[in-house]
Design an enzyme around this catalytic site. Structure first.
Site, mmCIF file in Angstrom:
data_model
loop_
_atom_site.group_PDB
_atom_site.id
_atom_site.type_symbol
_atom_site.label_atom_id
_atom_site.label_comp_id
_atom_site.label_asym_id
_atom_site.label_seq_id
_atom_site.Cartn_x
_atom_site.Cartn_y
_atom_site.Cartn_z
ATOM 1 N N ASP A 298 0.267 -17.563 20.436
ATOM 2 C CA ASP A 298 -0.194 -17.041 18.720
ATOM 3 C C ASP A 298 -1.153 -18.876 18.115
ATOM 4 O O ASP A 298 -0.454 -19.611 19.082
ATOM 5 C CB ASP A 298 1.402 -16.958 18.393
ATOM 6 C CG ASP A 298 0.961 -17.129 16.444
ATOM 7 O OD1 ASP A 298 -0.023 -16.385 15.842
ATOM 8 O OD2 ASP A 298 1.556 -17.686 15.918
ATOM 9 N N ASP A 300 -1.534 -19.932 14.144
ATOM 10 C CA ASP A 300 -1.191 -21.027 12.936
ATOM 11 C C ASP A 300 -0.021 -20.765 13.809
ATOM 12 O O ASP A 300 1.127 -19.949 13.880
ATOM 13 C CB ASP A 300 -1.686 -20.227 12.401
ATOM 14 C CG ASP A 300 -3.144 -20.168 12.307
ATOM 15 O OD1 ASP A 300 -3.698 -21.011 11.482
ATOM 16 O OD2 ASP A 300 -3.856 -19.342 12.575
ATOM 17 N N ASP A 481 5.116 -17.450 16.405
ATOM 18 C CA ASP A 481 5.866 -17.841 15.345
ATOM 19 C C ASP A 481 6.082 -16.881 13.773
ATOM 20 O O ASP A 481 7.261 -17.551 13.328
ATOM 21 C CB ASP A 481 5.709 -19.425 14.296
ATOM 22 C CG ASP A 481 4.864 -18.755 13.358
ATOM 23 O OD1 ASP A 481 3.531 -18.094 14.167
ATOM 24 O OD2 ASP A 481 4.108 -19.204 12.339
#
Ligand code: BG6
Ligand code: MG
Length: 544
Positions: A298, A300, A481
């Site tokens: 991922d 960000d 996240d």
């Protein structure tokens, strides 16, 4: 149809469910998940009591009153107008079909259906929908066990009922009366609605369970070749026998009994209880020996820390160098909610794959680029919703609308806390005009996405297949996240349950949030260390 088994009618090799033996459960809504069956039935009764009385006056002939048995036999579980048709046929009354736009006063099949819907809508607007406690319990346990769930309903009010009950986000997939009308799917007892749900979940009917309270519904489940059809009888006399007669393999009066063990193979846990990767390094290293690593990242919050202004999330040059190094020995893909061009520019490496817009738009080395059809058909909806969102959010300070090709992000990190509710209300208002789109929530962002089963997890599977990385010698690793990354953790758990391999790693310390990841890294610095560790072990151990 089946005969009533003489002894222990609930004896079935799959019942109660053992999560490892199935991939998904598809639930009917009214009467199974929400306590709305009675409200539908009352609205039908109001309609037909009135109508039969008018009919008697006009034709001087009686045809019996509307009973609970009529509801179960002719209306329950069926699309609105098909129900009207079947009930009228039982009374030998023939009416013209009419048109869905007919007014509730018109004496047509559609007109009568619309009158019933008027009564039901009045009920829905003035009541809070109750969700059965056993349903919430079983949904949570299935989620924790990594079993996918879908909600289906013949009702065009499904979405409003879910929203009223506040349970819209509990299901990975929804197929309802609106979808059926749009796609001209036949109603139950045809199995089309269940087969469509299974297809969208990406599972086969032979590994999927159907849970239904309607006679037409259990019949549909049996016809569709599902692994197990569970009939739900919430204390109604005679209904259990009827459900069995129409095709239920087993009948239960509480969903709590559906699963074998109250804690079956629990897979998810709050983030703070997940094993820290740094404490499991050696075990993971052994698992990766002589394997090819397919690494999915991922952006960000994983490769860069979350920043106040999402436009300023820059990748550090060390991180870039590490990823570039890894791409020599592993297959590397960055899967982001950002627009494809945006994330590709931010990472700036030619040798990796990119999936933008939550996986709808995928590009790879040497100019390889695929815009998935799943996203393209939603472009007109996204364009219209974007215009609506810009218009409605103009007045709210700090709110920003970011259009990606196949989704729209409404960021509210810079919005005053008193105004956040207004942002969400504006998004909901716009979405109410665009039923083909849906909202999901991320970190200080509402994502508006196509109402499609596609997500980061599906993009991961798609890439593995496209890159011919389905073999035993491949270990996919996904690091992310946010809540949208859970879809990827979910497919890795599912693969694992089917004997495959895969490692999910969650980044951050969102204490209390349930996750399906295997390991945790405490922040983006630890991600950098992890990637460097991977460089080192791929140089010495894992297959290049
Ligand atoms: C089913 C209900 O779920 O949906 C039926 O069991 C109802 O009672 C049917 O008639 C259609 O619902 P709606 O809300 O589209 O008229
Ligand atoms: Mg039902």
């Amino acid at each position: 149809m089946k005969e009533d088994p003489a002894v222990n009618p609930n004896q079935h090799p799959l019942y109660p469910l053992e999560p490892v033996e199935i991939d998904a459960v598809i639930f009917d809504l009214d009467g199974v998940i929400t306590d709305t069956r009675c409200a539908h039935e009352a609205a039908w009764k109001q309609l037909f009591d009135e109508y039969l009385e008018e009919h008697v006056k006009a034709h001087q002939s009686g045809c019996g009153s509307f009973s609970h048995e009529d509801y179960r036999e002719y209306l329950d579980g069926k699309p609105r107008y098909e129900g009207v048709r079947d009930f009228l046929a039982s009374r030998h009354i023939q009416l013209p079909w009419g048109d869905p736009a007919d007014s509730p006063e018109q004496e047509t099949v559609c007109g009568l259906g619309n009158r019933k819907n008027h009564y039901f809508s009045q009920w829905l607007e003035s009541h809070t929908v109750d969700t059965f406690a056993d349903a919430l319990d079983v949904l949570q346990r299935l989620y924790r066990a990594g079993v996918r769930t879908a909600i289906i309903s013949a009702s065009k009010n499904c979405e409003a009922v879910l929203a009223n009950a506040g349970i819209t986000d509990l299901f990975a997939v929804k197929v309802d009366g609106v979808d059926m009308a749009e796609q001209s799917l036949p109603g139950k007892p045809d199995p089309a609605i269940f087969l469509q749900a299974a297809q969208r979940l990406g599972v086969s009917p032979e590994r999927t369970v159907v849970v239904e309270d309607a006679l037409a519904g259990v019949k549909a489940g049996a016809r569709g070749g599902f692994a197990l059809v569970v009939g739900v009888n919430r204390g109604e006399s005679g209904h259990a026998e009827a459900l069995r007669h129409y095709g239920a393999d087993v009948v239960t009066n509480t969903l709590t009994e559906l699963l074998k063990d109250p804690q079956p193979g629990v897979l998810s846990a709050p983030v703070e209880e997940i094993a820290l990767f740094r404490e499991a390094r050696n075990a993971v290293r052994a698992r990766l020996r002589n394997k090819h690593i397919a690494l999915f990242l991922d952006y960000d919050g994983t490769l860069t820390p979350i920043v106040e202004d999402y436009r300023k999330a820059q990748l550090s040059s060390t991180m870039r160098a590490t990823i570039s190094e890894l791409a020599r020995s592993c297959t590397v893909a960055v899967i982001s909610g950002r627009d494809l061009d945006d994330v590709r520019k931010l990472v700036g490496l030619d040798q990796v794959f990119y999936a933008g817009s939550h996986g709808f738009d995928i590009a790879g080395p040497k100019g390889w680029h695929v815009e998935l059809q799943q996203g393209k058909e939603f472009l007109p909806d996204l364009d219209a919703a974007e215009a609506g969102l810009r218009e409605k959010l103009r007045e709210i300070g700090g709110a920003s609308v970011e259009r990606k090709k196949f989704s729209i992000a409404v960021h509210y990190r810079q919005v005053a806390s008193d105004d956040v509710l207004s942002v969400e209300e504006a998004v909901d208002r716009v979405l109410s005009e665009h039923p083909r789109l849906r909202k999901s929530s991320g970190k200080k962002v509402f994502d508006v996405k196509p109402r499609s089963h596609w997500n980061k997890g599906q993009a991961l599977l798609w890439l593995l297949e496209r890159c011919d990385l389905g073999g035993d010698d491949v270990v996919p690793i996904y690091i992310g996240d946010d809540t949208t990354d859970e879809d990827a953790f979910h497919v890795l758990r599912q693969a694992e349950r089917n004997g495959g391999d895969g490692i999910g790693i969650i980044v951050g310390d969102d204490s209390g949030r349930p996750t399906l990841a295997h390991y945790a890294l405490e922040g983006t610095d630890e991600v950098a260390d992890f990637l460097q560790w991977l460089v080192a072990i791929t140089a010495t151990g894992a297959k290049g």
